[in-house]
Enzyme design. Structure first.
Site, short mmCIF file in Angstrom:
data_model
loop_
_atom_site.label_atom_id
_atom_site.label_comp_id
_atom_site.label_asym_id
_atom_site.label_seq_id
_atom_site.Cartn_x
_atom_site.Cartn_y
_atom_site.Cartn_z
N TYR A 133 0.82 -1.21 0.00
CA TYR A 133 0.00 0.00 0.00
C TYR A 133 0.86 1.27 0.00
CZ TYR A 133 -4.01 3.01 0.81
OH TYR A 133 -4.99 3.97 0.68
N LYS B 219 1.35 3.90 -3.18
CA LYS B 219 0.92 5.29 -3.09
C LYS B 219 2.10 6.26 -3.25
CE LYS B 219 -3.50 4.60 -2.49
NZ LYS B 219 -4.46 4.98 -3.55
#
Length: 264
Positions: A157, A161
């Site tokens: 994650y 990002k």
């Protein structure tokens, strides 16, 4: 809403059926834009679009897996069949496959990057082509404060990002001369369908709220407001930037350092 200058603009929102994507679609529609909601769950996308525009004139829902270039091209054809061009792309689609790095299955790592990072390049390339033809357009990518603050036990994650934030800056650099702006909105703690399981327990919810200087968990509308601004003519000279929408959470690191005689 006319202050934003979005009347008649055509916007594509990925992950558009719920949470931040749904709030963004509604906000852009209220500002006068026509919106195409893309989502892996096509039924949900169609349902959300029907609620925004019951007659289907200003909102459509399309099933699309952003990790598949073929699916994105098909979605672009569907949008083009409805409207002549695209002015705005909001890259909001994202997934979470958590786990500690020492045992995280590589297929989970790869799938997250396919959707959360590579999928954003794919949609930018395919929908950006129409923007390049006319020399104008706006890209807004929904990243996270996890791009700069490592989020543990969440697999790819944070790396995904972080990559998205850099991708946006590269797009701004390369496509700025072509009339296309690229910016990022990075949410903090937000209550969405993806995160709602973390707020079922009231003790956990209260503890999280107490960490935020603004003393509340963010709502999808908070993010949608920032996205709409970056899409608008009011942000015409903002390019390659990141707006952090987290109620001040990312500024609290030094507050965790013990200092005798001081407390928040």
């Amino acid at each position: 809403m006319s202050w934003l200058g979005l009347e008649g603009k055509i916007a594509v929102i990925t992950g558009g059926s719920g949470g931040i994507g749904r709030a963004t679609a509604e906000t852009l529609s209220e500002a006068g834009a026509r919106v195409a909601l893309l989502d892996y769950d096509g039924t949900a996308a169609e349902s959300a679009a029907a609620e925004i525009s019951p007659d289907g004139k200003t909102a459509i829902g399309i099933r699309c897996d952003v990790s598949s270039p073929e699916a994105v091209r098909n979605a672009a054809d569907a949008v083009r069949a409805k409207w002549p061009t695209v002015d705005i792309l909001v890259n909001n689609a994202g997934i979470l496959r958590p786990g500690p790095l020492e045992s995280l299955p590589i297929e989970d790592w790869t799938r997250m990057l396919e959707v959360n990072l590579t999928g954003c390049l794919t949609t930018s390339q395919i929908f950006g082509a129409a923007m390049m033809e006319k020399g104008a357009g706006a890209l807004v990518h929904v990243a996270s404060i996890s791009a700069s603050q490592p989020q543990p036990f969440s697999g790819a994650y944070s790396p995904g990002k972080a990559g998205l934030a850099m991708l946006s800056r590269l797009l701004a650099f390369e496509w700025g001369p072509k009339g296309i702006r690229s910016n990022v909105v990075s949410p903090g703690l937000v209550l969405t369908p993806l995160s709602e399981k973390f707020y079922v327990d009231q003790t956990t919810k209260s503890a999280r709220e107490s960490m935020v200087p603004s003393c509340r968990i963010g709502a999808p509308q908070d993010m949608a407001n920032a996205v709409a601004f970056l899409c608008s003519a009011r942000a015409s000279y903002i390019n390659g930037q990141e707006i952090v929408v987290d109620g001040g959470l990312s500024q609290t690191l030094m507050g965790s350092v013990p200092r005798p005689g001081y407390s928040r």
